[in-house]
Design a protein around this motif. Structure first.
Motif, PDB file in Angstrom:
ATOM      1  N   ALA A 230       0.827  -1.206   0.000  1.00  0.00           N
ATOM      2  CA  ALA A 230       0.000   0.000   0.000  1.00  0.00           C
ATOM      3  C   ALA A 230       0.860   1.253   0.000  1.00  0.00           C
ATOM      4  O   ALA A 230       0.550   2.244  -0.686  1.00  0.00           O
ATOM      5  CB  ALA A 230      -0.917  -0.020   1.219  1.00  0.00           C
ATOM      6  N   THR A 231       1.947   1.239   0.758  1.00  0.00           N
ATOM      7  CA  THR A 231       2.852   2.387   0.807  1.00  0.00           C
ATOM      8  C   THR A 231       3.441   2.677  -0.566  1.00  0.00           C
ATOM      9  O   THR A 231       3.534   3.836  -0.993  1.00  0.00           O
ATOM     10  CB  THR A 231       3.972   2.127   1.822  1.00  0.00           C
ATOM     11  N   LYS A 232       3.830   1.623  -1.286  1.00  0.00           N
ATOM     12  CA  LYS A 232       4.402   1.822  -2.623  1.00  0.00           C
ATOM     13  C   LYS A 232       3.356   2.354  -3.586  1.00  0.00           C
ATOM     14  O   LYS A 232       3.635   3.301  -4.351  1.00  0.00           O
ATOM     15  CB  LYS A 232       4.962   0.488  -3.136  1.00  0.00           C
ATOM     16  N   LEU A 233       2.156   1.801  -3.583  1.00  0.00           N
ATOM     17  CA  LEU A 233       1.107   2.310  -4.466  1.00  0.00           C
ATOM     18  C   LEU A 233       0.788   3.763  -4.147  1.00  0.00           C
ATOM     19  O   LEU A 233       0.612   4.592  -5.051  1.00  0.00           O
ATOM     20  CB  LEU A 233      -0.148   1.450  -4.335  1.00  0.00           C
ATOM     21  N   HIS A 234       0.703   4.073  -2.867  1.00  0.00           N
ATOM     22  CA  HIS A 234       0.377   5.443  -2.454  1.00  0.00           C
ATOM     23  C   HIS A 234       1.453   6.418  -2.916  1.00  0.00           C
ATOM     24  O   HIS A 234       1.135   7.553  -3.333  1.00  0.00           O
ATOM     25  CB  HIS A 234       0.222   5.494  -0.937  1.00  0.00           C
ATOM     26  N   SER A 235       2.710   5.984  -2.883  1.00  0.00           N
ATOM     27  CA  SER A 235       3.802   6.866  -3.308  1.00  0.00           C
ATOM     28  C   SER A 235       3.721   7.181  -4.802  1.00  0.00           C
ATOM     29  O   SER A 235       4.266   8.194  -5.252  1.00  0.00           O
ATOM     30  CB  SER A 235       5.152   6.231  -2.987  1.00  0.00           C
ATOM     31  N   GLN A 236       3.031   6.322  -5.560  1.00  0.00           N
ATOM     32  CA  GLN A 236       2.858   6.540  -6.997  1.00  0.00           C
ATOM     33  C   GLN A 236       1.469   7.078  -7.339  1.00  0.00           C
ATOM     34  O   GLN A 236       1.066   7.079  -8.504  1.00  0.00           O
ATOM     35  CB  GLN A 236       3.086   5.216  -7.742  1.00  0.00           C
ATOM     36  N   ASN A 237       0.740   7.492  -6.308  1.00  0.00           N
ATOM     37  CA  ASN A 237      -0.601   8.059  -6.473  1.00  0.00           C
ATOM     38  C   ASN A 237      -1.571   7.092  -7.140  1.00  0.00           C
ATOM     39  O   ASN A 237      -2.444   7.505  -7.916  1.00  0.00           O
ATOM     40  CB  ASN A 237      -0.533   9.365  -7.279  1.00  0.00           C
ATOM     41  N   ILE A 238      -1.405   5.817  -6.846  1.00  0.00           N
ATOM     42  CA  ILE A 238      -2.316   4.800  -7.366  1.00  0.00           C
ATOM     43  C   ILE A 238      -3.348   4.474  -6.295  1.00  0.00           C
ATOM     44  O   ILE A 238      -2.979   4.069  -5.194  1.00  0.00           O
ATOM     45  CB  ILE A 238      -1.538   3.528  -7.762  1.00  0.00           C
ATOM     46  N   PRO A 239      -4.621   4.643  -6.560  1.00  0.00           N
ATOM     47  CA  PRO A 239      -5.647   4.400  -5.542  1.00  0.00           C
ATOM     48  C   PRO A 239      -5.756   2.914  -5.217  1.00  0.00           C
ATOM     49  O   PRO A 239      -5.537   2.053  -6.083  1.00  0.00           O
ATOM     50  CB  PRO A 239      -6.926   4.924  -6.183  1.00  0.00           C
ATOM     51  N   PHE A 240      -6.099   2.616  -3.990  1.00  0.00           N
ATOM     52  CA  PHE A 240      -6.186   1.221  -3.554  1.00  0.00           C
ATOM     53  C   PHE A 240      -7.154   1.093  -2.386  1.00  0.00           C
ATOM     54  O   PHE A 240      -7.492   2.078  -1.710  1.00  0.00           O
ATOM     55  CB  PHE A 240      -4.807   0.705  -3.120  1.00  0.00           C
ATOM     56  N   LEU A 241      -7.595  -0.129  -2.163  1.00  0.00           N
ATOM     57  CA  LEU A 241      -8.319  -0.509  -0.957  1.00  0.00           C
ATOM     58  C   LEU A 241      -7.483  -1.561  -0.240  1.00  0.00           C
ATOM     59  O   LEU A 241      -7.003  -2.509  -0.863  1.00  0.00           O
ATOM     60  CB  LEU A 241      -9.689  -1.101  -1.287  1.00  0.00           C
ATOM     61  N   LEU A 242      -7.312  -1.401   1.062  1.00  0.00           N
ATOM     62  CA  LEU A 242      -6.568  -2.358   1.869  1.00  0.00           C
ATOM     63  C   LEU A 242      -7.559  -3.034   2.817  1.00  0.00           C
ATOM     64  O   LEU A 242      -8.118  -2.389   3.705  1.00  0.00           O
ATOM     65  CB  LEU A 242      -5.464  -1.647   2.652  1.00  0.00           C
ATOM     66  N   LEU A 243      -7.805  -4.323   2.604  1.00  0.00           N
ATOM     67  CA  LEU A 243      -8.826  -5.066   3.336  1.00  0.00           C
ATOM     68  C   LEU A 243      -8.171  -5.965   4.380  1.00  0.00           C
ATOM     69  O   LEU A 243      -7.285  -6.759   4.047  1.00  0.00           O
ATOM     70  CB  LEU A 243      -9.665  -5.919   2.383  1.00  0.00           C
ATOM     71  N   GLU A 244      -8.612  -5.856   5.623  1.00  0.00           N
ATOM     72  CA  GLU A 244      -8.041  -6.643   6.716  1.00  0.00           C
ATOM     73  C   GLU A 244      -9.154  -7.346   7.476  1.00  0.00           C
ATOM     74  O   GLU A 244     -10.133  -6.729   7.884  1.00  0.00           O
ATOM     75  CB  GLU A 244      -7.246  -5.737   7.660  1.00  0.00           C
ATOM     76  N   ALA A 245      -8.999  -8.657   7.672  1.00  0.00           N
ATOM     77  CA  ALA A 245     -10.039  -9.451   8.319  1.00  0.00           C
ATOM     78  C   ALA A 245     -10.152  -9.180   9.813  1.00  0.00           C
ATOM     79  O   ALA A 245     -11.242  -9.275  10.383  1.00  0.00           O
ATOM     80  CB  ALA A 245      -9.780 -10.939   8.088  1.00  0.00           C
ATOM     81  N   SER A 246      -9.068  -8.835  10.462  1.00  0.00           N
ATOM     82  CA  SER A 246      -9.095  -8.642  11.920  1.00  0.00           C
ATOM     83  C   SER A 246      -9.421  -7.194  12.263  1.00  0.00           C
ATOM     84  O   SER A 246      -9.750  -6.390  11.401  1.00  0.00           O
ATOM     85  CB  SER A 246      -7.769  -9.078  12.536  1.00  0.00           C
ATOM     86  N   ASP A 247      -9.269  -6.869  13.552  1.00  0.00           N
ATOM     87  CA  ASP A 247      -9.683  -5.544  14.028  1.00  0.00           C
ATOM     88  C   ASP A 247      -8.560  -4.526  14.042  1.00  0.00           C
ATOM     89  O   ASP A 247      -8.729  -3.422  14.551  1.00  0.00           O
ATOM     90  CB  ASP A 247     -10.289  -5.664  15.435  1.00  0.00           C
TER      91      ASP A 247
END
Length: 465
Positions: free
Chosen positions: A56-73
């Motif tokens: 996610a950090t790498k995508l964000h640095s290139q201004n690429i939108p993303f969703l990060l999905l996590e099963a836990s809390d």
């Protein structure tokens, strides 16, 4: 270690945890991601452990939108810290080595307020403790240890030669070199059985959760190099501050916790469909990054088993005890190793000696680690066995006053990286689908971070963004 590492779903046989989550609250998004075409122009990352956060950090640095999905809390995967009665309990024995090259690029060490271990260890052998010290950091202690029974003078000279050798190699050279097991490597160098049994097995066995040292020599040499260049540390607020720091730098509307994915598929047009446990389906035209354990990949991609010949993963048990500050054997931030070859305890340390913030001002926190899962032993029996064993080390009067706090049984602590290995796997599984996690590189904190970056870079290259 990871140690680490330590690397997503930690298990305990008998307790539920009152989780404490401490990264930027604005990054905690609990609503469900929109299940419509608005998400098609976003990459989807499944799993918010270290590798998912690095992707996610790498995508964000290139201004690429993303969703990060996590099963836990909370974010972090296997790298989590719980709070209990003013104590910080890391989920399992985890040490952060400051020389990890990828971590140096991504993390703010000053903000983590890293607290150092003593550069060496105290080894229990033949009824007493013997010190092994890094001669470049503790020269006097190292001189005094030359005559102790933890290896010969030649062994200690060979440690120095091994240090020089690994420092002259790049990480790429180490990861692509010929490999044998750690045990075979140590024997080929010329180390004696005494230093292998009394130092290398408990020390590196505790890092790899592998008491027989079957792990690849590649991983050993990378860790040995990092230990020579950096310090063993703990963040002042717990090992969980590492993923928390990464998450806090991501867009506040990109992370979705308590969002479990049950399957992933790509159609003929490489449009990815991600089905959630609640029945919603998310679609992505940019691609999917699976940042989950190797065994979880098989569940998300039914009929596409990742590795039919997969080796059995590494497991560990970590027990925590509290004590009054005057009821601990030392005040030094030192790691204790079991070099006796007997018993079930592999290593222990007093966390509040390393980082006083791990407990209340008048209390000490003791961490004891075992290799294996001990599934046939109850928590109570395991606790009693550990108390009896540690009482031999420090005396029953002292250890008998310690209060057991919690037992973590960590079924999947690390992937098994015994030879043959490939520590530079291609993250691309198929067009639009990428894999990351410590099983893709090396089973360390740094390996997880590297794998996440590589997966994001593969997605970027393929989509020509």
């Amino acid at each position: 270690m990871p140690v680490a590492l330590l690397s997503p779903l930690l298990n305990s046989s008998s307790i539920l945890y009152p989780f404490s989550f401490k990264f930027n609250p604005q990054a905690t998004v609990l609503k469900t991601p929109q299940s419509n075409a608005l998400n098609k122009d976003k990459a989807i990352i499944i799993g918010a452990g270290l590798s998912g956060l690095a992707a996610a950090t790498k995508l964000h640095s290139q201004n690429i939108p993303f969703l990060l999905l996590e099963a836990s809390d909370a974010v972090g995967g296997r790298v989590r810290t719980d709070t209990l009665n003013g104590f910080l309990l890391d989920r399992g024995f985890q040490i952060f080595i400051t020389a990890y090259p990828e971590a140096q690029k991504l993390l703010d060490y000053n903000a983590l307020n890293l607290q150092k271990f003593y550069s060496g260890a105290k080894i229990f052998y033949n009824g007493e403790f013997h010190t092994v010290a890094d001669p470049l950091r503790h020269f006097g202690d190292s001189l005094n240890s030359l005559a102790n029974p933890v290896g010969s003078v030649l062994d200690k000279f060979l440690i120095g030669l091994t240090r020089v050798r690994v420092l002259t190699q790049s990480d790429e050279e180490i990861f692509s070199a010929g490999e044998v097991s750690v045990l075979d490597l140590l024997k080929s160098i010329g180390f004696s059985d005494s230093i292998i049994d009394r130092f290398f097995k408990p020390f590196f066995g505790g890092i790899f959760f592998d008491k027989d040292l079957e792990t690849s020599s590649r991983l050993f040499e990378f860790i040995f190099k990092c230990l020579a260049l950096g310090d063993n540390t703990l963040p002042a607020k717990g090992i969980g501050e590492i993923p928390n720091q990464l998450a806090a730098k991501l867009p506040s509307d990109s992370i979705f916790l308590n969002t479990r994915v049950v399957s992933v598929d790509l159609n003929d047009r490489n449009l990815a469909n991600v089905r959630l446990q609640n029945g919603d389906v998310l679609k992505s035209e940019l691609g999917i990054i699976l940042a989950v354990e190797e065994r979880e990949v098989d569940k998300l991609l039914p009929g596409k088993e990742l590795n039919p010949q997969r080796k059995k993963f590494r497991s560990t048990v970590c027990l925590y005890f509290s004590a009054n500050r005057d009821k601990i054997p030392v005040q030094d931030p030192v790691l204790f190793l079991n070099g006796s070859g007997k018993g079930i305890v592999n290593n222990m340390f007093i966390a509040t000696n390393v980082a006083p913030s791990y407990g209340p001002p008048d209390k000490a926190l003791i961490s004891v680690s075992l290799i294996g899962l001990f599934e046939d032993v109850s928590d109570e029996d395991l606790r009693d066995a550990v108390i009896r064993e540690i009482s031999v080390w420090f005396g029953s009067e002292m250890v008998g006053s310690w209060e057991h706090m919690r037992t973590y049984r960590i079924r999947y602590a690390q992937p098994n990286q015994s030879p043959p290995t490939n520590l530079m796997k291609n993250p691309k599984r198929e067009p639009g689908l990428y894999l990351c996690g410590d099983y893709m590189t090396c089973a360390t904190f740094d390996g997880a971070l590297v794998s996440g970056r590589r997966a994001a870079e593969a997605l970027i290259r393929e989509r020509a963004l």
